[in-house]
Design an enzyme around this catalytic site. Structure first.
Site, mmCIF file in Angstrom:
data_model
loop_
_atom_site.group_PDB
_atom_site.id
_atom_site.type_symbol
_atom_site.label_atom_id
_atom_site.label_comp_id
_atom_site.label_asym_id
_atom_site.label_seq_id
_atom_site.Cartn_x
_atom_site.Cartn_y
_atom_site.Cartn_z
ATOM 1 N N ASP A 181 0.871 -1.176 0.000
ATOM 2 C CA ASP A 181 0.000 0.000 0.000
ATOM 3 C C ASP A 181 0.903 1.219 0.000
ATOM 4 O OD1 ASP A 181 -2.286 1.867 0.708
ATOM 5 O OD2 ASP A 181 -3.309 -0.059 0.771
ATOM 6 N N HIS A 219 -3.112 4.054 -3.644
ATOM 7 C CA HIS A 219 -2.533 3.198 -2.604
ATOM 8 C C HIS A 219 -1.144 2.708 -2.996
ATOM 9 C CE1 HIS A 219 -6.068 3.070 -0.028
ATOM 10 N NE2 HIS A 219 -6.781 3.060 -1.140
ATOM 11 N N GLU A 230 -10.110 3.829 -4.906
ATOM 12 C CA GLU A 230 -9.894 5.138 -4.292
ATOM 13 C C GLU A 230 -8.840 6.002 -4.985
ATOM 14 O OE1 GLU A 230 -11.266 4.728 0.216
ATOM 15 O OE2 GLU A 230 -9.324 3.775 -0.129
HETATM 16 C C1 LIG Z 1 -16.561 9.473 -6.485
HETATM 17 O O1 LIG Z 1 -17.118 10.591 -7.100
HETATM 18 C C2 LIG Z 1 -17.898 11.396 -6.279
HETATM 19 C C3 LIG Z 1 -18.474 12.535 -7.114
HETATM 20 O O2 LIG Z 1 -18.551 12.223 -8.433
HETATM 21 C C4 LIG Z 1 -17.071 11.939 -5.136
HETATM 22 O O3 LIG Z 1 -17.870 12.697 -4.270
HETATM 23 C C5 LIG Z 1 -16.454 10.785 -4.384
HETATM 24 O O4 LIG Z 1 -15.598 11.258 -3.393
HETATM 25 C C6 LIG Z 1 -15.699 9.883 -5.307
HETATM 26 N N1 LIG Z 1 -15.254 8.726 -4.588
HETATM 27 C C7 LIG Z 1 -13.993 8.403 -4.461
HETATM 28 C C8 LIG Z 1 -13.721 7.178 -3.650
HETATM 29 O O5 LIG Z 1 -13.100 9.031 -4.974
#
Ligand SMILES: *[C@@H]1O[C@H](CO)[C@@H](O)[C@H](O)[C@H]1NC(C)=O
Ligand SMILES: *[C@@H]1O[C@H](CO)[C@@H](O)[C@H](O)[C@H]1NC(C)=O
Ligand SMILES: *[C@@H]1O[C@H](CO)[C@@H](O)[C@H](O)[C@H]1NC(C)=O
Ligand SMILES: *[C@@H]1O[C@H](CO)[C@@H](O)[C@H](O)[C@H]1NC(C)=O
Length: 643
Positions: free
Chosen positions: A290, A344, A415
């Site tokens: 990670d 990560h 992520e």
């Molecule tokens: C995925 O996208 C949404 C908005 O489009 C955002 O709020 C969210 O943080 C994102 N999730 C990740 C894990 O990046």
């Protein structure tokens, strides 16, 4: 001084015989006082006994037994023993013979169990099979492991007891497909097992689809064996009669352990596998790196662990990984190694510039971290540096070689922080113009898949797993994730609906819902900012009750199985066992047996599940795992009284 004077005065006028009479009398008085002393200070006296003598005393007082257990309505009741009761019956023996089967995970096929037991000794157990070659070797090792587990059940420190009701403990094993020595998604893991007696022999007959089913059967057999401490000062017992058919509800039954936030030594990983085998789990997902650390020692890119490991002794060498893979295979488990990318990934990827390869990763250890990643330290691969993909291909080649796992490959993929890329990457390369950085992410994924294909002899593994993410949503799914290759490990809460969308789109899934199957949650914050990652604690009951497919009416067959996850921010070797067990056992029964639960009728989880899980926890302890207590021991001793 007055006493010696007194004696002299007595001796002088009296003869020698009288002196002897007097001494005898004094001795009598002395003995009387000593005996009184012993009676009134028995606790002091016991403290002077050796541990062994104390054990003998404890045993004999147990044998006298204040309590005995009686089977009533398939439940064991504790009673104060009366003279009419005869010898005390131990709780374990009562449970095993009381019609409430103690198998975990519970078999999915018909089960018939007798209510009589036979005494045997470990050295009477023999394997009998006509199998030869590679499968025989594998089976021999699995059998050694089985006998070893039975020996651990025995508390007889001085070897076997001399008591036995039988002549031989014969285990016949036959499998239909004797060529399969590696586990695949389609591998037949079913088995049937019978126990009977022929003359003075106990005969176990196991018939299985493959080695992997036969191995599960041995696991089940070990659960029909127990230690009875009240018979002849302690003996092993086995059911005299049994018939069981069994096969799993899902082909993929995984445990993920993260060994990058904190290093987990090889010996501890073996303990995870020991517990998994005892619960018929079959996939060890090894989240091996990670952004914090890179303990995976790559033969082709040794700089990764040189720069990325926490210390020289906190590294997984190629031979360690091979050792784990073989240890797992004997226990019916495949090893799926994940080097998470493009997010990560940070420490371990930071030697590029000094080697003339440019930045392989960006945002590494960036502050303030909260702008560029979900938890410190940040780090994400540099998707516009071609050298990044060269390194990836080498790592993929290493993993495929070491894990010998070419059917399933885990690509990571969770992520991604687009802020990081937007700041670091987008504006530096004039050839690229992404209005939506998800496309950069998608293109990274396609390039990584291309390198995986090259590493795997120009063929993509049949199941390439990716964590669910913003990329596994429309419209990116259709654009970048080919459902014929990609399997999504759905970890967002079930309520988010992503699981349903993916199924609707026809993706194959592995379920790891964070709200049900994340075992690391509920231990509070480990940093000052932000909230605890995923409070609250997931109880074994909530893990057990999670049955998301129940409410799904389409494409259910696309669910390959599930995986319980243990991220290691707040766990290392010292608390690993108790964080996993017995909760991972609750998960195992969900994914092997998938028992129906009805939250609207009486108790959602039947009392017998509590007692069986408690029995299973004891077995894990016997095998040397430090599993957490389920409830007060009084509840174990009084089945049905604690709900
Ligand atoms: C995925 O996208 C949404 C908005 O489009 C955002 O709020 C969210 O943080 C994102 N999730 C990740 C894990 O990046
Ligand atoms: C799997 O193995 C069992 C024996 O345990 C056998 O009865 C069954 O037919 C096999 N199933 C398939 C699909 O081969
Ligand atoms: C992008 O450019 C900035 C400044 O122009 C530089 O500091 C940074 O290292 C570059 N990033 C990459 C990935 O080349
Ligand atoms: C990038 O693309 C957008 C529209 O797709 C366009 O408006 C913009 O001018 C482009 N920028 C560059 C530097 O090419």
């Amino acid at each position: 001084m007055p006493i010696t004077n007194m004696i002299k005065q007595i001796i002088r006028p009296l003869g020698l015989r009288k002196v002897l009479y007097f001494l005898l009398l004094m001795c009598g008085v002395l003995i009387f006082y000593l005996m009184r002393y012993q009676l009134t200070s028995s606790s002091k006296h016991q403290a002077r006994l050796s541990a062994k003598q104390q054990e003998t005393i404890a045993k004999s007082s147990q044998l006298e037994g204040v309590w005995t257990w009686k089977c009533h309505n398939e439940k064991c009741e504790r009673h104060a023993r009366t003279k009419q009761d005869g010898p005390s019956v131990s709780l374990t023996t009562c449970n095993m013979l009381c019609g409430s089967m103690q198998l975990w995970p519970s078999p999915t096929g018909p089960v018939t169990l007798g209510s009589r037991a036979l005494i045997f000794t470990v050295d009477q157990i023999h394997l009998e099979t006509v199998l030869v070659g590679a499968i025989k070797e594998l089976l021999d090792n699995a059998f050694i492991n089985f006998v070893d587990n039975v020996a651990k059940t025995s508390r007889n420190k001085n070897g076997d007891s001399k008591y036995s009701d039988i002549n031989k403990f014969r285990v016949f094993i036959n499998v239909i497909d004797s060529d399969t020595t590696k586990l695949y998604i389609g591998t037949n893991e079913s088995y049937s097992l019978t126990i009977s007696t022929i003359e003075t022999d106990l005969v176990v007959s196991i018939r299985a689809g493959t080695f992997f089913g036969a191995r599960h059967a041995l696991e089940t057999l070990s659960q029909l064996i127990w230690w009875d401490e009240l018979t002849h000062g302690g003996v092993l017992k086995v059911l005299k009669l049994a018939s069981i058919s069994d096969s799993p509800a899902f082909p993929y039954r995984g445990i993920m352990v993260d060994t990058a936030r904190n290093f987990i030594p090889i010996e501890s990983i073996k303990r995870v596998l020991t517990g998994m085998a005892a619960n018929k789990l079959n996939a060890f997902h090894w989240h091996i790196t990670d952004s914090q650390s890179f303990p995976f020692m790559s033969t082709r890119v040794p700089k990764m662990s040189r720069f990325g490991a926490y210390g020289r002794d906190m590294v997984y060498h190629p031979e360690d990984i091979k050792d784990i893979v073989e240890y797992a295979r004997v226990r019916g488990i495949r090893v799926v190694i994940e080097i998470d990318t493009p997010a990560h990934a940070g420490n371990g990827w930071n030697w590029g510039p000094t080697e003339g390869l440019g930045e392989l990763a960006v945002c590494v250890n960036e502050q303030p971290w909260s702008a560029y990643c979900g938890e410190p330290p940040c780090g994400q691969l540099n998707p516009i540096n071609p050298n990044t993909y060269n390194v990836l291909e080498k790592l993929y080649t290493d993993i495929l070689e070491l894990s010998e796992e070419t059917e399933i490959f885990h690509l990571g993929g969770d992520e991604v922080n687009l802020e990081c890329w937007s700041r670091e990457v987008k504006w530096n390369d004039s050839k690229l113009n992404y209005t939506d950085l998800h496309d950069l992410w998608g293109v990274f994924t396609l390039k990584a898949l291309e390198r995986l294909k090259k590493a795997n002899g120009n063929k993509l593994p049949k199941y390439v797993i990716m964590w669910s993410s913003n990329l596994s949503k429309k419209p990116y799914t259709t654009k970048y994730l080919n459902k014929n290759n990609i399997v999504i490990q759905a970890w967002g809460p079930f309520q988010w609906g992503q699981t349903l969308e993916l199924l609707q789109e026809g993706y194959r899934l592995i379920i790891s819902h964070v709200d049900a199957w994340y075992l690391d949650c509920g231990f509070g914050r480990w940093r000052e900012t932000g909230e605890a990652a995923c409070d609250p604690y997931r109880t074994w009951q909530s893990i057990y009750m999670h049955r998301p497919w129940d409410s799904i009416s389409f494409n259910k067959g696309k669910i390959l199985g599930g995986e319980a996850c243990l991220w290691s921010e707040q766990v290392d070797a010292d608390s690993l066992d108790s964080r996993l067990w017995p909760r991972a056992a609750a998960f195992a029964e969900r994914i092997w047996s998938d028992p129906i639960v009805n939250p609207f009728s009486g108790f959602a989880i039947d009392e017998s599940v509590y007692t069986r899980l408690s029995t299973q926890r004891d077995r894990l302890m016997e095998r040397g795992l430090i599993a957490e207590a389920l409830w007060p021991q009084w509840c174990t001793q009084n089945p049905g009284m604690c709900l």
